[in-house]
Design an enzyme around this catalytic site. Structure first.
Site, PDB file in Angstrom:
ATOM      1  N   CYS A  94      46.927 -49.480 -22.904  1.00  0.00           N
ATOM      2  CA  CYS A  94      46.144 -49.475 -21.668  1.00  0.00           C
ATOM      3  C   CYS A  94      47.038 -49.818 -20.474  1.00  0.00           C
ATOM      4  O   CYS A  94      47.842 -48.997 -20.049  1.00  0.00           O
ATOM      5  CB  CYS A  94      44.952 -50.414 -21.807  1.00  0.00           C
ATOM      6  SG  CYS A  94      43.664 -50.135 -20.558  1.00  0.00           S
ATOM      7  N   HIS A 201      42.535 -49.742 -27.096  1.00  0.00           N
ATOM      8  CA  HIS A 201      42.903 -51.094 -27.517  1.00  0.00           C
ATOM      9  C   HIS A 201      42.738 -51.295 -29.032  1.00  0.00           C
ATOM     10  O   HIS A 201      41.723 -51.850 -29.470  1.00  0.00           O
ATOM     11  CB  HIS A 201      42.013 -52.118 -26.808  1.00  0.00           C
ATOM     12  CG  HIS A 201      42.231 -52.227 -25.338  1.00  0.00           C
ATOM     13  ND1 HIS A 201      43.080 -53.151 -24.769  1.00  0.00           N
ATOM     14  CD2 HIS A 201      41.685 -51.536 -24.305  1.00  0.00           C
ATOM     15  CE1 HIS A 201      43.060 -53.030 -23.457  1.00  0.00           C
ATOM     16  NE2 HIS A 201      42.218 -52.053 -23.144  1.00  0.00           N
ATOM     17  N   GLU A 203      44.042 -53.555 -30.738  1.00  0.00           N
ATOM     18  CA  GLU A 203      44.029 -55.002 -30.987  1.00  0.00           C
ATOM     19  C   GLU A 203      42.641 -55.614 -30.866  1.00  0.00           C
ATOM     20  O   GLU A 203      42.429 -56.756 -31.282  1.00  0.00           O
ATOM     21  CB  GLU A 203      44.997 -55.712 -30.016  1.00  0.00           C
ATOM     22  CG  GLU A 203      44.513 -55.880 -28.593  1.00  0.00           C
ATOM     23  CD  GLU A 203      44.627 -54.627 -27.736  1.00  0.00           C
ATOM     24  OE1 GLU A 203      44.350 -54.715 -26.520  1.00  0.00           O
ATOM     25  OE2 GLU A 203      44.986 -53.553 -28.271  1.00  0.00           O
TER      26      GLU A 203
END
Length: 225
Positions: A94, A201, A203
């Site tokens: 991002c 994302h 994560e």
């Protein structure tokens, strides 16, 4: 007769830029990959790049303008640029993807500093504001199986508008959104040799396949022993 003993690949030490954004989430995701990752370390100062054991770097999601300003003020921008130019593995998610791009559109007034190195043009906040965040199933050949798509989490996400294929940039993921003009969808992940970039994302999910793919990228660049 001598029996060859297979070498165990080196367990890696991976730095995560920790100025702002989702750096701790990346650390937690990587720390779970204990077969491949020996340790993670937060990168907050230029001195962190003096660590000879540092194998790779992650630039997390967050607010790219803020991250760039803090990096400039803390003397990190040039060490970050030097890391990328040296050919050492780096992954930007991002905001991290925006920072790695050579050109960014729809930036704040006055523009913003970039690390560069990734031969793409990106557009910030391409899908709208925070309230327009979404999750989309991504089919990524070679990384995820078609039967189990990857959950792409998009939060004020950028898209990649152009890629320079002559420089070796490979498109690895696209997303199709309502009102999409490109029948193939918007480019949301690319790889250029040692550089990996995603608009989404990984994560923020429990799916570790993209973090495992980054390990493959690291090892493909010669970080094996």
């Amino acid at each position: 007769m001598t029996t060859a003993i297979a070498q165990t690949p080196k367990r890696l030490r991976i730095g995560v830029l920790a100025l702002q954004g989702a750096f701790s989430e990346h650390q937690h995701a990587l720390d779970r990959l204990t077969d491949d990752v020996a340790s993670t370390v937060q990168i907050k100062t230029a001195a962190a790049f003096d660590d000879p054991e540092l194998d790779a770097l992650v630039l997390p999601g967050g607010e790219s303008t803020t991250m760039a300003l803090i990096a400039e003020r803390s003397g990190l921008l040039e060490p970050l640029r030097a890391w990328v130019k040296s050919g050492k593995p780096v992954w930007g998610t991002c905001a991290g993807m925006i920072l790695l791009s050579n050109e960014a559109h729809q930036t704040k007034i006055g523009g913003q500093a970039l690390i560069g190195g990734l031969d793409v043009t990106v557009k910030r906040n391409a899908f709208g504001a925070q309230v327009d965040s979404f999750v989309a199933d991504l089919n990524i050949p070679g990384i995820v199986s078609p039967e189990v798509p990857f959950p792409g989490v998009f939060i004020r996400a950028p898209v990649i508008e152009t890629v320079d294929e002559s420089k070796g940039v490979q498109v690895i993921a696209r997303v199709q959104r309502k009102g999409e003009t490109d029948p193939e969808g918007s480019i949301v992940a690319v790889r250029q040799g040692h550089i990996l970039a995603t608009a989404f994302h990984p994560e923020l999910t429990d799916d570790d396949r993209f973090h495992r793919y980054f390990i493959e990228v690291i090892r493909s660049q010669g970080h094996k022993e």
